[in-house]
Every structure is written in C-alpha cells, then in structure tokens.
Design a protein around this motif. Structure first.
Motif, PDB file in Angstrom:
ATOM      1  N   SER A   6       0.844  -1.200   0.000  1.00 49.49           N
ATOM      2  CA  SER A   6       0.000   0.000   0.000  1.00 49.49           C
ATOM      3  C   SER A   6       0.875   1.244   0.000  1.00 49.49           C
ATOM      4  N   GLY A   7       0.469   2.237  -0.793  1.00 49.38           N
ATOM      5  CA  GLY A   7       1.213   3.486  -0.874  1.00 49.38           C
ATOM      6  C   GLY A   7       2.250   3.516  -1.972  1.00 49.38           C
ATOM      7  N   GLU A   8       2.647   2.351  -2.494  1.00 47.49           N
ATOM      8  CA  GLU A   8       3.578   2.313  -3.616  1.00 47.49           C
ATOM      9  C   GLU A   8       2.840   2.717  -4.887  1.00 47.49           C
ATOM     10  N   ASN A   9       3.590   3.182  -5.877  1.00 50.63           N
ATOM     11  CA  ASN A   9       2.995   3.523  -7.170  1.00 50.63           C
ATOM     12  C   ASN A   9       2.684   2.255  -7.954  1.00 50.63           C
ATOM     13  N   VAL A  10       1.539   2.251  -8.613  1.00 46.19           N
ATOM     14  CA  VAL A  10       1.142   1.133  -9.464  1.00 46.19           C
ATOM     15  C   VAL A  10       2.018   1.179 -10.724  1.00 46.19           C
ATOM     16  N   PRO A  11       2.791   0.120 -11.011  1.00 48.94           N
ATOM     17  CA  PRO A  11       3.718   0.144 -12.134  1.00 48.94           C
ATOM     18  C   PRO A  11       3.064  -0.065 -13.502  1.00 48.94           C
ATOM     19  N   GLU A  12       1.918  -0.724 -13.515  1.00 47.98           N
ATOM     20  CA  GLU A  12       1.269  -1.095 -14.775  1.00 47.98           C
ATOM     21  C   GLU A  12      -0.239  -1.183 -14.544  1.00 47.98           C
ATOM     22  N   LYS A  17      -5.139  -7.891  -6.887  1.00 47.58           N
ATOM     23  CA  LYS A  17      -5.891  -8.530  -5.819  1.00 47.58           C
ATOM     24  C   LYS A  17      -5.113  -8.373  -4.515  1.00 47.58           C
ATOM     25  N   ALA A  18      -5.834  -8.134  -3.423  1.00 47.55           N
ATOM     26  CA  ALA A  18      -5.220  -7.951  -2.111  1.00 47.55           C
ATOM     27  C   ALA A  18      -5.082  -9.283  -1.386  1.00 47.55           C
ATOM     28  N   TYR A  19      -3.979  -9.449  -0.661  1.00 46.45           N
ATOM     29  CA  TYR A  19      -3.710 -10.645   0.137  1.00 46.45           C
ATOM     30  C   TYR A  19      -3.231 -10.224   1.518  1.00 46.45           C
ATOM     31  N   GLU A  28     -12.785 -11.014  -2.902  1.00 46.79           N
ATOM     32  CA  GLU A  28     -13.210 -11.974  -3.913  1.00 46.79           C
ATOM     33  C   GLU A  28     -13.018 -11.403  -5.313  1.00 46.79           C
ATOM     34  N   GLN A  29     -13.136 -10.084  -5.428  1.00 44.43           N
ATOM     35  CA  GLN A  29     -13.011  -9.441  -6.720  1.00 44.43           C
ATOM     36  C   GLN A  29     -11.625  -8.847  -6.902  1.00 44.43           C
ATOM     37  N   GLN A  30     -11.295  -8.624  -8.146  1.00 43.96           N
ATOM     38  CA  GLN A  30     -10.070  -7.920  -8.475  1.00 43.96           C
ATOM     39  C   GLN A  30     -10.368  -6.423  -8.485  1.00 43.96           C
ATOM     40  N   THR A  31      -9.358  -5.624  -8.238  1.00 45.05           N
ATOM     41  CA  THR A  31      -9.487  -4.172  -8.278  1.00 45.05           C
ATOM     42  C   THR A  31      -8.666  -3.654  -9.447  1.00 45.05           C
ATOM     43  N   TYR A  32      -9.297  -2.863 -10.328  1.00 40.84           N
ATOM     44  CA  TYR A  32      -8.571  -2.294 -11.463  1.00 40.84           C
ATOM     45  C   TYR A  32      -7.870  -1.026 -10.995  1.00 40.84           C
ATOM     46  N   LEU A  33      -6.559  -0.962 -11.220  1.00 40.28           N
ATOM     47  CA  LEU A  33      -5.767   0.205 -10.846  1.00 40.28           C
ATOM     48  C   LEU A  33      -5.012   0.720 -12.068  1.00 40.28           C
ATOM     49  N   GLU A  34      -4.936   2.044 -12.185  1.00 37.77           N
ATOM     50  CA  GLU A  34      -4.234   2.691 -13.290  1.00 37.77           C
ATOM     51  C   GLU A  34      -2.771   2.919 -12.933  1.00 37.77           C
ATOM     52  N   TRP A  49      -0.422  -6.466  -2.465  1.00 32.96           N
ATOM     53  CA  TRP A  49      -1.183  -6.566  -3.711  1.00 32.96           C
ATOM     54  C   TRP A  49      -0.390  -7.379  -4.723  1.00 32.96           C
ATOM     55  N   ILE A  50      -1.096  -8.134  -5.556  1.00 28.67           N
ATOM     56  CA  ILE A  50      -0.472  -8.894  -6.654  1.00 28.67           C
ATOM     57  C   ILE A  50      -1.281  -8.650  -7.920  1.00 28.67           C
ATOM     58  N   LYS A  51      -0.570  -8.438  -9.031  1.00 30.97           N
ATOM     59  CA  LYS A  51      -1.236  -8.237 -10.326  1.00 30.97           C
ATOM     60  C   LYS A  51      -1.783  -9.575 -10.805  1.00 30.97           C
TER      61      LYS A  51
END
Length: 53
Positions: A6-12, A17-19, A28-34, A49-51
């Motif tokens: 959390s707090g890191e920049n999304v690279p792609e 999904k959170a673990y 249960e759902q995936q989260t779309y991040l820009e 988080w894992i892509k």
C-alpha cells in the motif's frame, strides 16, 4: 510474482488482488488500478497486492 505494498505507485495498469500476510485473498473481486496511482490501504498489516493475469 511481484508483491506490492500500500502506498507504492502502481507500475502497470491492470487488475490487482489484495492478500494478507499469510497469502490469503482479502477480496473476492479484483481491483482495477491505473499506472501511476498509489496502491490503496489494506485492513491488515503485512498485506500486499499482486497483479492478476
């Protein structure tokens, strides 16, 4: 498999999904991040988080 905190920049842009620290999925759902956004906070310390493919 790269873990993101959390707090890191999304690279792609994509679905992530959170673990918890034990590797159990927290959502249960995936989260779309820009690309360039920050990863949202998680309820449990040690979580990550894992892509998804």
């Amino acid at each position: 498999m790269q873990k993101f905190r959390s707090g890191e920049n999304v690279p792609e842009s994509g679905n992530y999904k959170a673990y918890d620290k034990y590797g159990e999925s927290q959502e249960e759902q995936q989260t779309y991040l820009e690309r360039g956004q920050k990863f949202p906070p998680l309820q449990h310390s040690g979580g990550y988080w894992i892509k998804e493919n």
